[in-house]
Design a protein around this motif. Structure first.
Motif, PDB file in Angstrom:
ATOM      1  N   MET A   7      25.731  -8.136  12.772  1.00 30.36           N
ATOM      2  CA  MET A   7      26.296  -8.770  11.584  1.00 30.36           C
ATOM      3  C   MET A   7      26.408 -10.275  11.870  1.00 30.36           C
ATOM      4  O   MET A   7      26.848 -10.657  12.945  1.00 30.36           O
ATOM      5  CB  MET A   7      27.683  -8.204  11.270  1.00 30.36           C
ATOM      6  CG  MET A   7      27.758  -6.696  11.212  1.00 30.36           C
ATOM      7  SD  MET A   7      26.659  -5.934  10.017  1.00 30.36           S
ATOM      8  CE  MET A   7      27.538  -6.257   8.526  1.00 30.36           C
ATOM      9  N   CYS A   8      26.006 -11.091  10.924  1.00 29.60           N
ATOM     10  CA  CYS A   8      26.072 -12.547  11.083  1.00 29.60           C
ATOM     11  C   CYS A   8      26.755 -13.146   9.866  1.00 29.60           C
ATOM     12  O   CYS A   8      26.499 -12.717   8.745  1.00 29.60           O
ATOM     13  CB  CYS A   8      24.683 -13.155  11.200  1.00 29.60           C
ATOM     14  SG  CYS A   8      23.726 -12.557  12.579  1.00 29.60           S
ATOM     15  N   GLY A   9      27.595 -14.142  10.084  1.00 28.23           N
ATOM     16  CA  GLY A   9      28.228 -14.816   8.959  1.00 28.23           C
ATOM     17  C   GLY A   9      29.503 -15.517   9.369  1.00 28.23           C
ATOM     18  O   GLY A   9      30.012 -15.336  10.477  1.00 28.23           O
ATOM     19  N   SER A  13      33.689 -13.511   5.541  1.00 27.18           N
ATOM     20  CA  SER A  13      32.543 -13.386   4.639  1.00 27.18           C
ATOM     21  C   SER A  13      32.192 -11.936   4.334  1.00 27.18           C
ATOM     22  O   SER A  13      31.240 -11.673   3.603  1.00 27.18           O
ATOM     23  CB  SER A  13      31.326 -14.118   5.217  1.00 27.18           C
ATOM     24  OG  SER A  13      30.928 -13.532   6.448  1.00 27.18           O
ATOM     25  N   LYS A  15      31.774  -9.401   6.847  1.00 27.51           N
ATOM     26  CA  LYS A  15      31.065  -8.718   7.934  1.00 27.51           C
ATOM     27  C   LYS A  15      31.784  -7.443   8.370  1.00 27.51           C
ATOM     28  O   LYS A  15      31.148  -6.405   8.524  1.00 27.51           O
ATOM     29  CB  LYS A  15      30.918  -9.640   9.152  1.00 27.51           C
ATOM     30  CG  LYS A  15      30.090 -10.873   8.940  1.00 27.51           C
ATOM     31  CD  LYS A  15      30.005 -11.713  10.206  1.00 27.51           C
ATOM     32  CE  LYS A  15      31.345 -12.140  10.737  1.00 27.51           C
ATOM     33  NZ  LYS A  15      32.132 -13.007   9.891  1.00 27.51           N
ATOM     34  N   SER A  16      33.080  -7.538   8.563  1.00 27.43           N
ATOM     35  CA  SER A  16      33.836  -6.369   9.049  1.00 27.43           C
ATOM     36  C   SER A  16      33.841  -5.243   8.027  1.00 27.43           C
ATOM     37  O   SER A  16      33.726  -4.065   8.393  1.00 27.43           O
ATOM     38  CB  SER A  16      35.267  -6.771   9.404  1.00 27.43           C
ATOM     39  OG  SER A  16      35.263  -7.671  10.487  1.00 27.43           O
ATOM     40  N   ALA A  19      30.399  -3.719   8.186  1.00 25.76           N
ATOM     41  CA  ALA A  19      30.239  -2.962   9.432  1.00 25.76           C
ATOM     42  C   ALA A  19      30.980  -1.630   9.355  1.00 25.76           C
ATOM     43  O   ALA A  19      30.458  -0.590   9.764  1.00 25.76           O
ATOM     44  CB  ALA A  19      30.736  -3.789  10.619  1.00 25.76           C
ATOM     45  N   ASP A  39      33.468  -5.330  18.201  1.00 27.04           N
ATOM     46  CA  ASP A  39      34.017  -6.503  17.518  1.00 27.04           C
ATOM     47  C   ASP A  39      35.110  -7.147  18.357  1.00 27.04           C
ATOM     48  O   ASP A  39      35.539  -6.588  19.366  1.00 27.04           O
ATOM     49  CB  ASP A  39      34.527  -6.150  16.121  1.00 27.04           C
ATOM     50  CG  ASP A  39      35.618  -5.097  16.133  1.00 27.04           C
ATOM     51  OD1 ASP A  39      36.064  -4.687  17.224  1.00 27.04           O
ATOM     52  OD2 ASP A  39      36.047  -4.680  15.047  1.00 27.04           O
ATOM     53  N   ASP A  80      29.921  -6.729  15.266  1.00 34.05           N
ATOM     54  CA  ASP A  80      30.640  -7.385  14.172  1.00 34.05           C
ATOM     55  C   ASP A  80      31.333  -8.632  14.702  1.00 34.05           C
ATOM     56  O   ASP A  80      32.455  -8.580  15.184  1.00 34.05           O
ATOM     57  CB  ASP A  80      31.648  -6.406  13.570  1.00 34.05           C
ATOM     58  CG  ASP A  80      32.478  -7.022  12.469  1.00 34.05           C
ATOM     59  OD1 ASP A  80      32.058  -8.053  11.908  1.00 34.05           O
ATOM     60  OD2 ASP A  80      33.553  -6.473  12.169  1.00 34.05           O
ATOM     61  N   ASN A  83      28.150 -14.277  15.540  1.00 39.08           N
ATOM     62  CA  ASN A  83      26.763 -14.199  16.005  1.00 39.08           C
ATOM     63  C   ASN A  83      25.898 -15.327  15.455  1.00 39.08           C
ATOM     64  O   ASN A  83      24.767 -15.113  15.032  1.00 39.08           O
ATOM     65  CB  ASN A  83      26.165 -12.833  15.662  1.00 39.08           C
ATOM     66  CG  ASN A  83      26.922 -11.705  16.295  1.00 39.08           C
ATOM     67  OD1 ASN A  83      27.248 -11.739  17.473  1.00 39.08           O
ATOM     68  ND2 ASN A  83      27.273 -10.705  15.512  1.00 39.08           N
TER      69      ASN A  83
END
Length: 97
Positions: A7-9, A13, A15-16, A19, A39, A80, A83
């Motif tokens: 996960m990128c961001g 945003s 991501k969690s 995920a 994470d 997560d 990244n």
């Protein structure tokens, strides 16, 4: 090779949430795969770790080690975290190969 989702961001945003939804979806299937979410909270890393280059590097190393430990042919590892560094994502990809 193992399945790896990175996960990128930016923080907050989604991501969690994405995920968690993906892990739940994988767990709901009758497949032999197990979802493993790696994470910062599960590794007791604070969000303040990204405030300096030294602590960010240490956090990335901790995350990378956790991915390496979770890697298996019977799991889907979901990383997560922000990244944001392309070279770091490459390192994760190399673990999954």
């Amino acid at each position: 090779a193992m399945a790896l989702v990175v996960m990128c961001g930016l923080p907050c945003s989604g991501k969690s949430a994405a995920a968690a939804a993906l892990a739940e979806r994988i767990g709901a299937r009758d497949a032999p795969l197990k979802a493993v979410v790696v994470d910062e909270p599960s590794l007791h890393l604070s969000r303040g770790a990204y405030a300096s280059m030294r602590t960010e590097k240490e956090s990335r190393a901790t995350l990378r080690s956790a991915v390496d430990r979770a890697a298996s042919k019977s799991s889907v590892v979901i990383v997560d975290a922000m990244n944001a560094i392309k070279g770091y994502r490459y390192e994760l990809w190399r673990i999954a190969r």
